[in-house]
Design a protein around this motif. Structure first.
Motif, short mmCIF file in Angstrom:
data_model
loop_
_atom_site.label_atom_id
_atom_site.label_comp_id
_atom_site.label_asym_id
_atom_site.label_seq_id
_atom_site.Cartn_x
_atom_site.Cartn_y
_atom_site.Cartn_z
N ALA A 78 11.54 -44.79 31.43
CA ALA A 78 10.16 -44.51 31.02
C ALA A 78 9.56 -45.71 30.27
CB ALA A 78 10.09 -43.25 30.16
N LEU A 79 10.37 -46.38 29.44
CA LEU A 79 9.90 -47.58 28.75
C LEU A 79 9.57 -48.69 29.74
CD1 LEU A 79 12.30 -47.88 25.66
CD2 LEU A 79 9.89 -47.22 25.65
N MET A 80 10.44 -48.83 30.75
CA MET A 80 10.20 -49.85 31.76
C MET A 80 8.93 -49.55 32.54
SD MET A 80 14.17 -50.27 32.91
CE MET A 80 13.98 -51.53 34.14
N GLN A 81 8.70 -48.29 32.86
CA GLN A 81 7.49 -47.89 33.58
C GLN A 81 6.25 -48.20 32.73
OE1 GLN A 81 7.70 -46.85 36.70
NE2 GLN A 81 5.52 -46.59 36.93
N ASP A 82 6.32 -47.92 31.44
CA ASP A 82 5.20 -48.23 30.55
C ASP A 82 4.95 -49.72 30.46
OD1 ASP A 82 4.77 -45.56 30.08
OD2 ASP A 82 5.57 -45.58 28.04
N ALA A 83 6.04 -50.51 30.45
CA ALA A 83 5.88 -51.97 30.39
C ALA A 83 5.17 -52.47 31.65
CB ALA A 83 7.24 -52.63 30.23
#
Length: 122
Positions: A78-83
């Motif tokens: 999810a963090l990677m998707q937000d990045a």
């Protein structure tokens, strides 16, 4: 998905590593091995994580048992998707990312992509 604060991350790390629900007392006792923290501080942060949907809790006697609602890997994804959401050129961002990871990590990524592709064909 916002990044976790320092103490939030420490709490989540322990719960993910332990793989079982824990009380605030158990968290405090473990956290106090590396730095002194008040019970109420850990209790407040656990409650905040519950409010954010990162932890579920169940009453056991007078205490709450806390456990993660998602895996460490799901949170990381999810963090990677937000990045990626902050760029207008996802292809370039992904290319830069792949250029910065190790050869072993690139192999893992290739296998994951092949696995997804083969799953789609079934």
């Amino acid at each position: 998905m916002r990044r976790l604060g320092e103490l939030e991350a420490e709490i989540m790390d322990r719960l993910w590593s332990w793989g079982c629900p824990a009380t605030v007392r158990e968290l405090v006792d473990d956290l106090n091995r590396t730095r002194p923290l008040a019970y109420t501080t850990v209790m407040t942060v656990a409650d905040v994580l519950h409010g954010k949907g990162m932890l579920r809790r169940e009453k056991e006697g007078r205490a709450w048992l806390y456990e993660p609602t998602r895996t460490r890997e799901s949170y990381t994804a999810a963090l990677m998707q937000d990045a990626l959401a902050v760029t207008t050129d996802r292809s370039s961002a992904l290319a830069h990312f792949v250029g910065q990871i190790t050869a072993d990590e690139q192999d893992v990524l290739r296998r994951a992509l092949r696995s997804l592709t083969s799953d789609d064909q079934e």
